[in-house]
Design a protein around this motif. Structure first.
Motif, short mmCIF file in Angstrom:
data_model
loop_
_atom_site.label_atom_id
_atom_site.label_comp_id
_atom_site.label_asym_id
_atom_site.label_seq_id
_atom_site.Cartn_x
_atom_site.Cartn_y
_atom_site.Cartn_z
N LEU A 56 0.57 -1.08 0.04
CA LEU A 56 -0.14 -0.06 -0.19
C LEU A 56 0.86 1.12 -0.06
N PRO A 57 0.63 2.28 -0.68
CA PRO A 57 -0.61 2.28 -1.65
C PRO A 57 -0.39 1.66 -3.02
N ALA A 58 -1.48 2.05 -3.75
CA ALA A 58 -1.62 1.53 -5.13
C ALA A 58 -0.01 1.88 -5.89
N ARG A 59 0.16 1.28 -6.97
CA ARG A 59 1.34 1.54 -7.89
C ARG A 59 1.26 2.93 -8.22
N ALA A 60 0.02 3.53 -8.82
CA ALA A 60 -0.07 4.79 -9.45
C ALA A 60 0.23 5.98 -8.52
N VAL A 61 0.24 5.72 -7.19
CA VAL A 61 0.60 6.92 -6.27
C VAL A 61 2.51 7.08 -6.39
N LYS A 62 2.54 8.35 -7.03
CA LYS A 62 4.07 8.75 -7.14
C LYS A 62 4.34 9.20 -5.76
N ASN A 63 5.47 8.67 -5.52
CA ASN A 63 6.30 9.21 -4.26
C ASN A 63 5.38 9.38 -3.00
N PRO A 64 4.93 8.04 -2.70
CA PRO A 64 4.18 8.28 -1.34
C PRO A 64 4.73 8.72 -0.33
N THR A 65 4.24 9.25 0.85
CA THR A 65 4.67 9.50 1.98
C THR A 65 5.40 8.57 2.96
N THR A 66 4.37 7.54 2.81
CA THR A 66 4.49 6.46 3.58
C THR A 66 4.10 5.23 2.82
N SER A 67 4.61 3.91 2.94
CA SER A 67 4.28 2.85 2.23
C SER A 67 4.04 1.74 3.13
N GLN A 68 3.37 0.73 2.93
CA GLN A 68 3.09 -0.66 3.99
C GLN A 68 3.05 -1.79 3.10
N LEU A 69 3.53 -2.83 3.89
CA LEU A 69 3.35 -4.15 3.40
C LEU A 69 2.48 -4.68 4.52
N VAL A 70 1.20 -5.06 3.86
CA VAL A 70 0.29 -5.61 5.00
C VAL A 70 -0.14 -7.16 4.65
N ALA A 71 -0.22 -8.05 5.69
CA ALA A 71 -0.41 -9.39 5.30
C ALA A 71 -1.82 -9.24 5.08
N ILE A 72 -2.40 -10.27 4.08
CA ILE A 72 -3.99 -10.40 3.85
C ILE A 72 -3.95 -12.03 3.62
N ASP A 73 -5.27 -12.08 3.71
CA ASP A 73 -5.91 -13.55 3.37
C ASP A 73 -5.87 -13.65 2.00
N TYR A 74 -5.16 -14.67 1.38
CA TYR A 74 -5.26 -14.73 0.15
C TYR A 74 -6.77 -15.10 -0.73
#
Length: 89
Positions: A56-74
């Protein structure tokens, strides 16, 4: 034990919801990582998915101030993608 991470991109045409994440996520392309481990004792090489993560966020967001890697249910991800495809048709 041998581990690997595979990478895919999930495309959502409309906003969507995934359990464990707050609120709706906007439409867009999202990087997805699948952690897998080899299944020992098989006569051929086989892998078992042990975790799935969304960037997160989506790929289209240019130069995000923060990014996250979040575990989700497949399975939730697959259900959301299927729902998105059905609603787009």
């Amino acid at each position: 034990m041998t581990d690997r991470t595979t990478h895919t991109i999930a495309h959502f045409a409309a906003p969507f919801v995934l359990g464990g994440l707050e609120g709706q996520l906007p439409a867009g392309d999202y990087d997805i990582d699948h952690d897998e481990e080899v299944i020992e004792g098989m006569s051929r090489l086989a892998w078992r998915r042990v975790a799935t993560f969304i960037h997160l966020p989506a790929r289209a967001v240019k130069n995000p101030t923060t990014s996250q890697l979040v575990a989700i249910d497949y399975l939730e991800l697959e259900t959301a993608l299927k729902r998105d495809r059905e609603n787009a048709a």
